[in-house]
Design an enzyme around this catalytic site. Structure first.
Site, PDB file in Angstrom:
ATOM      1  N   ARG A  64      -4.125  -3.620 -66.894  1.00 45.19           N
ATOM      2  CA  ARG A  64      -2.461  -3.784 -66.980  1.00 45.19           C
ATOM      3  C   ARG A  64      -1.907  -4.768 -65.971  1.00 45.19           C
ATOM      4  NH1 ARG A  64      -3.889   1.581 -68.139  1.00 45.19           N
ATOM      5  NH2 ARG A  64      -3.732   1.568 -70.286  1.00 45.19           N
ATOM      6  N   LYS A  86       5.359 -18.585 -66.154  1.00 43.56           N
ATOM      7  CA  LYS A  86       5.340 -18.079 -67.827  1.00 43.56           C
ATOM      8  C   LYS A  86       3.272 -18.020 -67.741  1.00 43.56           C
ATOM      9  CE  LYS A  86       9.696 -20.038 -69.771  1.00 43.56           C
ATOM     10  NZ  LYS A  86      10.047 -21.458 -70.450  1.00 43.56           N
ATOM     11  N   GLU A 128       7.966 -35.987 -66.036  1.00 43.10           N
ATOM     12  CA  GLU A 128       7.610 -34.116 -65.769  1.00 43.10           C
ATOM     13  C   GLU A 128       8.732 -34.075 -64.472  1.00 43.10           C
ATOM     14  OE1 GLU A 128       8.224 -31.312 -67.592  1.00 43.10           O
ATOM     15  OE2 GLU A 128       6.783 -31.355 -69.086  1.00 43.10           O
ATOM     16  N   LYS A 174      12.092 -25.146 -58.238  1.00 44.93           N
ATOM     17  CA  LYS A 174      11.852 -25.032 -59.296  1.00 44.93           C
ATOM     18  C   LYS A 174      11.967 -23.371 -59.254  1.00 44.93           C
ATOM     19  CE  LYS A 174       9.079 -23.412 -63.681  1.00 44.93           C
ATOM     20  NZ  LYS A 174       7.664 -23.728 -64.020  1.00 44.93           N
ATOM     21  N   GLU A 184      14.147 -15.847 -68.192  1.00 46.04           N
ATOM     22  CA  GLU A 184      14.857 -17.473 -68.665  1.00 46.04           C
ATOM     23  C   GLU A 184      16.255 -16.496 -69.818  1.00 46.04           C
ATOM     24  OE1 GLU A 184      12.159 -20.326 -69.899  1.00 46.04           O
ATOM     25  OE2 GLU A 184      13.662 -20.844 -71.880  1.00 46.04           O
ATOM     26  N   ARG A 194      17.317 -21.061 -66.374  1.00 41.17           N
ATOM     27  CA  ARG A 194      16.592 -21.625 -66.274  1.00 41.17           C
ATOM     28  C   ARG A 194      16.237 -22.279 -67.547  1.00 41.17           C
ATOM     29  NH1 ARG A 194       9.872 -18.698 -65.153  1.00 41.17           N
ATOM     30  NH2 ARG A 194       9.267 -20.434 -65.973  1.00 41.17           N
ATOM     31  N   ASN A 198      14.371 -27.385 -69.412  1.00 37.07           N
ATOM     32  CA  ASN A 198      14.122 -27.128 -71.106  1.00 37.07           C
ATOM     33  C   ASN A 198      14.525 -28.582 -71.614  1.00 37.07           C
ATOM     34  OD1 ASN A 198      12.264 -25.264 -71.192  1.00 37.07           O
ATOM     35  ND2 ASN A 198      13.922 -24.396 -72.164  1.00 37.07           N
ATOM     36  N   HIS A 201      13.078 -31.467 -74.148  1.00 33.84           N
ATOM     37  CA  HIS A 201      11.760 -30.559 -75.235  1.00 33.84           C
ATOM     38  C   HIS A 201      12.009 -30.738 -76.379  1.00 33.84           C
ATOM     39  CE1 HIS A 201      10.208 -29.776 -71.203  1.00 33.84           C
ATOM     40  NE2 HIS A 201       9.074 -29.240 -71.967  1.00 33.84           N
ATOM     41  N   HIS A 205       9.256 -31.772 -78.312  1.00 35.31           N
ATOM     42  CA  HIS A 205       8.384 -30.874 -79.311  1.00 35.31           C
ATOM     43  C   HIS A 205       8.043 -31.320 -80.627  1.00 35.31           C
ATOM     44  CE1 HIS A 205       8.991 -26.967 -76.688  1.00 35.31           C
ATOM     45  NE2 HIS A 205       7.303 -27.788 -76.139  1.00 35.31           N
ATOM     46  N   HIS A 218       1.774 -33.830 -73.285  1.00 30.83           N
ATOM     47  CA  HIS A 218       3.132 -33.250 -73.230  1.00 30.83           C
ATOM     48  C   HIS A 218       4.330 -33.647 -72.725  1.00 30.83           C
ATOM     49  CE1 HIS A 218       5.940 -30.007 -73.299  1.00 30.83           C
ATOM     50  NE2 HIS A 218       6.116 -29.484 -71.695  1.00 30.83           N
TER      51      HIS A 218
HETATM   52  N1  LIG Z   1       3.751 -22.250 -67.306  1.00 31.20           N
HETATM   53  C1  LIG Z   1       4.514 -22.873 -66.828  1.00 31.20           C
HETATM   54  O1  LIG Z   1       6.122 -22.963 -67.432  1.00 31.20           O
HETATM   55  C2  LIG Z   1       4.232 -24.311 -67.912  1.00 31.20           C
HETATM   56  C3  LIG Z   1       4.922 -25.525 -67.569  1.00 31.20           C
HETATM   57  C4  LIG Z   1       4.805 -26.874 -68.421  1.00 31.20           C
HETATM   58  C5  LIG Z   1       3.408 -26.773 -68.486  1.00 31.20           C
HETATM   59  N2  LIG Z   1       2.740 -25.372 -69.171  1.00 31.20           N
HETATM   60  C6  LIG Z   1       1.602 -26.002 -69.649  1.00 31.20           C
HETATM   61  O2  LIG Z   1       0.438 -26.234 -69.120  1.00 31.20           O
HETATM   62  C7  LIG Z   1      -0.329 -27.280 -70.228  1.00 31.20           C
HETATM   63  C8  LIG Z   1      -0.889 -28.606 -70.095  1.00 31.20           C
HETATM   64  O3  LIG Z   1      -0.967 -28.996 -68.286  1.00 31.20           O
HETATM   65  P1  LIG Z   1      -1.708 -30.394 -67.437  1.00 31.20           P
HETATM   66  O4  LIG Z   1      -1.420 -31.086 -68.379  1.00 31.20           O
HETATM   67  O5  LIG Z   1      -1.522 -29.695 -66.161  1.00 31.20           O
HETATM   68  O6  LIG Z   1      -2.741 -30.476 -68.632  1.00 31.20           O
HETATM   69  P2  LIG Z   1      -4.608 -29.428 -68.353  1.00 31.20           P
HETATM   70  O7  LIG Z   1      -4.840 -28.701 -67.879  1.00 31.20           O
HETATM   71  O8  LIG Z   1      -5.305 -29.940 -69.665  1.00 31.20           O
HETATM   72  O9  LIG Z   1      -5.287 -31.125 -67.856  1.00 31.20           O
HETATM   73  C9  LIG Z   1      -4.644 -32.525 -67.766  1.00 31.20           C
HETATM   74  C10 LIG Z   1      -6.665 -32.727 -68.126  1.00 31.20           C
HETATM   75  O10 LIG Z   1      -6.487 -33.207 -66.511  1.00 31.20           O
HETATM   76  C11 LIG Z   1      -7.743 -32.970 -66.325  1.00 31.20           C
HETATM   77  N3  LIG Z   1      -7.919 -32.723 -64.824  1.00 31.20           N
HETATM   78  C12 LIG Z   1      -7.353 -31.486 -64.052  1.00 31.20           C
HETATM   79  N4  LIG Z   1      -7.382 -31.631 -62.549  1.00 31.20           N
HETATM   80  C13 LIG Z   1      -7.545 -33.043 -62.755  1.00 31.20           C
HETATM   81  C14 LIG Z   1      -7.674 -33.446 -61.385  1.00 31.20           C
HETATM   82  N5  LIG Z   1      -7.633 -33.099 -60.165  1.00 31.20           N
HETATM   83  N6  LIG Z   1      -8.707 -34.991 -61.615  1.00 31.20           N
HETATM   84  C15 LIG Z   1      -9.261 -34.894 -62.747  1.00 31.20           C
HETATM   85  N7  LIG Z   1      -8.840 -35.205 -64.263  1.00 31.20           N
HETATM   86  C16 LIG Z   1      -8.512 -33.374 -64.018  1.00 31.20           C
HETATM   87  C17 LIG Z   1      -8.239 -32.046 -67.090  1.00 31.20           C
HETATM   88  O11 LIG Z   1      -9.417 -31.116 -67.048  1.00 31.20           O
HETATM   89  C18 LIG Z   1      -7.961 -32.157 -68.139  1.00 31.20           C
HETATM   90  O12 LIG Z   1      -7.936 -33.156 -69.681  1.00 31.20           O
HETATM   91  C19 LIG Z   1      -0.559 -27.401 -71.248  1.00 31.20           C
HETATM   92  O13 LIG Z   1      -0.787 -26.307 -71.714  1.00 31.20           O
HETATM   93  C20 LIG Z   1       1.536 -26.746 -71.053  1.00 31.20           C
HETATM   94  O14 LIG Z   1       1.898 -25.627 -72.066  1.00 31.20           O
HETATM   95  C21 LIG Z   1       2.890 -24.185 -68.838  1.00 31.20           C
END
Ligand SMILES: NC(=O)c1ccc[n+]([C@@H]2O[C@H](COP(=O)([O-])OP(=O)(O)OC[C@H]3O[C@@H](n4cnc5c(N)ncnc54)[C@H](O)[C@@H]3O)[C@@H](O)[C@H]2O)c1
Length: 318
Positions: A64, A86, A128, A174, A184, A194, A198, A201, A205, A218
């Protein structure tokens, strides 16, 4: 951690969005249980946003809820995904469909990790940054754009005190938004809600969906989505042309974005009208009045014709 006498067990997950699933979460929960983690233990997420979202989700439901620490290693995760609590996994019915709010106890950022990040991931992360700066303030926008400008003309290295300071400013912006609107709230439409995060977005999307999540990172889709949201803001008479130019310039400095000119506009428009952030059947647009001033607008003010026109004009600018 071991050198500091922590008892540590590690779990690796597959690389990429397709592993951000309930199946991976269940496997991870099994490992936590086998390792004997108790309520006063913690999980640490070392990786990009995928690892962070999945770890946060697992930590929020295991026993939990136990503590978790974010150690983000992508630019996107450092300025955005690791902050705000999130957590989510994907389902075949939708991205991030299953999730919870669970704040990390600590976010540890070491920008040295970015030295191995592939350049496309950096471009996505910088998009971003521009998104966040555009809705934050003119000051953060100018600082972000200036850093990008100096990086692109080799006047500053990526791994630098400048980048460290910039990331810290993004995190604090942030965090300030999240502190005032942690979950949000859907009823809020003010500039500190919050939902302003977006920006870009709605179209982003749709672009990801129309290409089966295979063409865009993304952040890249958000970069393109911001161009359309900016154009739409101008066409609605909310945003000055000069402000739109600054936004375009900042997005351009992020780096090359994938092509969009071959995508079917009508399919994109249909997907936009089904955006998951819609309320009572109306898309909720995050638009701009000026750099640093976002405005949330109900979709009934945006006709399909105007949107199509804005899409076309934005694509011409790429
Ligand atoms: N929780 C939130 O508020 C929030 C906000 C924005 C995005 N997200 C989520 O985040 C995800 C996208 O995150 P991301 O863009 O970090 O993608 P990711 O985690 O897939 O990382 C991108 C790539 O980079 C590689 N990588 C990571 N760190 C590295 C490093 N230091 N050196 C070399 N390679 C490295 C990973 O293995 C992967 O192949 C999505 O699932 C999205 O939904 C969440």
């Amino acid at each position: 951690l071991q050198a500091s006498d922590f008892v540590v067990s590690q779990l690796l997950i597959g690389d990429g969005e397709r592993f951000k699933t309930l199946g991976t979460a269940e496997h991870a929960i099994g490992q936590l249980s086998e390792a004997g983690l108790e309520r006063n233990d913690a999980v640490l997420a070392l990786g990009g946003g995928v690892v962070g979202d999945l770890t946060g989700f697992v930590a929020s439901v295991y026993l939990r809820g136990i503590a978790f620490i974010q150690a983000p290693t992508t630019l996107l995760a450092q300025i955005d995904a690791s902050i705000g609590g999130k957590t989510a996994v994907n389902s075949p019915l939708g991205k991030n469909l299953i999730g919870s709010f669970h704040q990390p106890s600590v976010v540890l950022i070491d920008i040295e990790t970015l030295s191995s990040l592939p350049s496309r991931e950096l471009v996505a992360g910088f998009c971003e940054c521009v998104k966040q700066a555009t809705v934050a303030s003119r000051k953060l926008f100018v600082e972000t754009r200036d850093f990008l400008d100096r990086l692109r003309s080799n006047r500053v290295p990526l791994i630098s005190t400048e980048l460290q300071k910039l990331i810290a400013k993004h995190c604090s912006f942030k965090a300030s938004i999240v502190a005032g609107d942690a979950q949000e709230s859907i009823s809020r439409t003010d500039r500190r809600s919050r939902r302003i995060l977006n920006f870009g977005h709605t179209v982003g999307h749709a672009l990801e969906a129309v290409t089966g999540y295979r063409r865009f990172r993304h952040g890249e889709a958000v970069g393109l989505g911001m161009l359309v949201a900016g154009e739409l803001s101008k066409n609605l008479g909310l945003l000055e042309e000069l402000e739109l130019k600054s936004l375009r310039e900042a997005i351009r400095l992020c780096g090359p974005l994938p092509r969009v000119d071959d995508l079917d506009e009508d399919t994109i428009l249909d997907l936009i009208s089904r955006d998951k952030k819609s309320l009572s059947g109306q898309v909720q647009w995050v638009l701009l009045e000026s750099i640093g001033h976002a405005r949330i607008l109900d979709g009934k003010h945006v006709t399909r014709r105007l949107l199509k026109h804005s899409l076309r004009s934005s694509w011409r600018e790429i």
